[in-house]
Motif scaffolding. Structure first.
Motif: not given
Length: 263
Positions: A16, A19-20, A23-24, A243, A246, A250
């Protein structure tokens, strides 16, 4: 047993994170006042407000929304009718299996293969009409071709879950086909149709490969703009734009998942 659970939890958290975390990181540096480098200076929203004054980004955003809305509307209608036709027509077992395979084929086929085939098809069609010159028309057709399968799969799964009992009960009460479709099937299918449409809209927003192969000089979308901008160097404004995309993706995926589970 506890050690096994600990290992599985560690692997899950690591996956996890891989994956994230990127993006963070993009989201964090989209509010960093530093224009270059990875050093944090201070919190700012100027990169987001700057997007509203960038004509290239605004034009790309308009093209992206127009493409997504038109392709989603068309693919939702066609995909819904396709799912109903496959699930409710009394096909033979072999034919039904073949149709199911064809329905899943656009989902698993690599995007680059589909994009290449679309280029060949549009090259042939351009010999008949100039409408198929690279641009919004070809991009819309290209998006519809892969969105239909996703919509049909979502709606078909909804058809399987609701069964045929209510339809048969309506026919026992002498309801004709149009009445059954309008008052029984469609209301029950509505959550699946909405979920499939939202999924198609999300896929259109994020698509790069098919858009890249079918676009023209005046039909740039946000993914294409980000690709061309990154080649010149990554800026905080690109972080801000990424951002936003994304977050929209989501939200739409979560809503589609919630709606598809609605009883």
């Amino acid at each position: 047993m506890k050690k096994r659970h600990l290992v599985l939890q560690s692997i899950s958290l690591f996956t996890i994170g891989m994956l994230y975390l990127p993006l963070f990181g993009i989201a964090v540096f989209s509010v960093n006042s530093a224009k270059h480098g990875w050093v944090w200076q201070e919190f700012t929203m100027k990169w987001y407000t700057g997007l509203l004054h960038n004509n290239y980004i605004l034009e790309a955003a308009w093209n992206t929304l127009t493409l997504a809305v038109v392709s989603t509307l068309v693919s939702t209608v066609i995909g819904t009718l396709l799912a109903i036709g496959i699930s409710r027509f009394p096909w033979g077992s072999r034919t039904n299996g073949f149709l199911g395979l064809m329905l899943n084929f656009p989902v698993v086929i690599p995007d680059i293969v589909m994009a290449g085939s679309l280029v060949v098809v549009f090259a042939i069609l351009r010999s008949v009409s100039d409408v198929f010159q690279p641009g919004m028309v070809t991009m819309t057709i290209g998006h519809i071709t892969f969105q239909i399968a996703f919509v049909a799969l979502v709606v078909r799964s909804r058809l399987v879950s609701i069964g045929t009992d209510l339809e048969e009960a309506a026919r026992d009460l002498f309801a004709d086909n149009w009445y059954v479709m309008r008052r029984v099937i469609f209301p029950l299918l509505l959550p699946g149709i909405v979920a499939g449409g939202m999924l198609a809209f999300t896929l259109s927003l994020d698509d790069f490969v098919i858009s890249f192969f079918t676009s023209g000089p005046t039909s740039q979308t946000l993914p294409l703009y980000i690709y061309s901008a990154v080649r010149r160097g990554v800026t905080p404004q690109i972080h801000a734009l990424s951002t936003i995309i994304v977050l929209i993706t989501v939200i739409l995926v979560v809503l589609a998942e919630r709606i598809s589970r609605k009883k």
